[in-house]
Enzyme design. Sequence first.
Site, short mmCIF file in Angstrom:
data_model
loop_
_atom_site.label_atom_id
_atom_site.label_comp_id
_atom_site.label_asym_id
_atom_site.label_seq_id
_atom_site.Cartn_x
_atom_site.Cartn_y
_atom_site.Cartn_z
N PRO A 53 0.84 -1.21 0.00
CA PRO A 53 0.00 0.00 0.00
C PRO A 53 0.87 1.25 0.00
O PRO A 53 1.55 1.56 0.97
CB PRO A 53 -0.81 -0.13 1.30
CG PRO A 53 0.00 -1.04 2.17
CD PRO A 53 0.73 -1.96 1.26
N ASP A 78 5.90 2.11 2.07
CA ASP A 78 4.97 1.03 2.33
C ASP A 78 4.25 1.31 3.65
O ASP A 78 4.87 1.30 4.72
CB ASP A 78 5.74 -0.29 2.41
CG ASP A 78 4.83 -1.51 2.48
OD1 ASP A 78 3.67 -1.37 2.90
OD2 ASP A 78 5.31 -2.61 2.12
N HIS A 79 2.94 1.56 3.57
CA HIS A 79 2.19 1.97 4.75
C HIS A 79 2.01 0.83 5.75
O HIS A 79 1.59 1.05 6.88
CB HIS A 79 0.83 2.51 4.33
CG HIS A 79 0.29 3.57 5.26
ND1 HIS A 79 1.01 4.09 6.30
CD2 HIS A 79 -0.91 4.20 5.28
CE1 HIS A 79 0.28 4.99 6.94
NE2 HIS A 79 -0.89 5.08 6.34
N ARG A 80 2.33 -0.40 5.36
CA ARG A 80 2.30 -1.50 6.33
C ARG A 80 3.43 -1.38 7.33
O ARG A 80 3.35 -1.91 8.45
CB ARG A 80 2.42 -2.85 5.59
CG ARG A 80 1.28 -3.18 4.65
CD ARG A 80 1.58 -4.44 3.87
NE ARG A 80 2.79 -4.30 3.05
CZ ARG A 80 3.32 -5.28 2.33
NH1 ARG A 80 2.75 -6.48 2.32
NH2 ARG A 80 4.41 -5.08 1.61
N ILE A 84 5.54 1.81 7.53
CA ILE A 84 5.84 3.20 7.85
C ILE A 84 4.55 4.00 7.89
O ILE A 84 3.74 3.93 6.96
CB ILE A 84 6.81 3.80 6.81
CG1 ILE A 84 8.12 3.00 6.80
CG2 ILE A 84 7.08 5.27 7.08
CD1 ILE A 84 8.94 3.20 5.56
#
Length: 423
Positions: free
Chosen positions: A219, A395-397, A399
């Site tokens: 994501p 990567d929002h998973r 950060i």
Amino acid sequence: MDKTILLPDIGDFKDVEVVELLVKPGDAVKAGDSILVLESEKATMDLPCPEGGRVKQFLVKVGDKISKGAPLLVLELGVEAGAKPLAVPSAAPPPAPSKPVQPVSPAPSVPAPAEPPPPLSAAKKAHASPSVRRFARELGIDLSYVPGRGPHGRILKEDVQDYVKRYVAKAGTATGEAFAFPEVPLIDFSQFGEIAIQPLSKIQKVSGRNLHRSWVTAPHVTQHDEADITDLEEFRKEMIAKRSSDGVKITILSFFMKAVVAALKDHPKFNASLDSTGENLVLKRYFHIGVAVDTPNGLVVPVIRDVNHKGLVDLARELAAISEKARARRLTPHDLQGGCFSISSLGGIGGSFFTPIINVPEVAVLGVSKAVTKPVWKDGKFVPRLLVPLSLSYDHRVIDGADGVRFITRIKEVLQDVRTMLL
């Protein structure tokens, strides 16, 4: 006279897979013509023929893993490259398939399981190449559920993709949600006017698959900002003038690499990767930076190693050498492996901001656009300053937004005051 062509030394690797044969027995080739395609974990390479002649026999087949010195084919020397192909009778007719090949699109006879398949315990029984097995593992697919449409029931990558599409489509129907991959419509563009077909290069095909996988699995969030590099640019020009006799051109990219390393040291989560379970973060203690290089055949991302231990002049030399190597298609798998973080610079072309795609399994990438002189309010008045647009995708998973802002702010601090590189 016949000659056996052997696999030369093309890099620091072994057991590389043969994924495609580009010529067939009876074809005439000239020196430099591509004869087969090799694929490692992160690179696909066309292998050129060292001499001209006519192909008499291939000694390898698709799926074979070969190393330096392996016999590839038998070549009849002294045949002109433009000669007509020789009719080469096959030793034996190919075995008939054990069952008829089913069409791909309707696929009514290949129902997806009503519930998720079990772990990969039975995948070893499936007939598939190592690259297809690796692709299935990345998607969490048990190959024992996937019907193969290749020779002798061999499972192809397309078979895995079709299985995933059918599974997702059925899952959406079962829950009453229209969650499925939309079918790409088949359009005959020639009905609207004249067209031409241009095949994608091997690099474009491989990088396209990798980029698509990165986009759909990670994501993405992109943070934009601008850095004032007025003083840095003056310092860079002074360095170039002082080292003009060395023939070294210190580009702005060398400074960006050092700034990124400084930020990675302060924010270790950016110098990491998710493990295969997605539940653990692998923190890296080394600093290898990938640099996107635009070549006539497509985009490649060679890796500069141990940037934290190299000076600006050393980085400038290495960047020039690896870029030329990329454009000449002489990169080895070693040149493309081990990156911690990537930089995609479009400053030499133009543009303001963009959304760079993360080079998974990395968790972030920095995009750099063209620097522009703008009026900036400073010391009670507007003054002209050189500002460079920065685009950080992460990567929002792994950060969150606050860390993303802190990271790009740290990069700005280093670029705006090069003395902080020494801290």
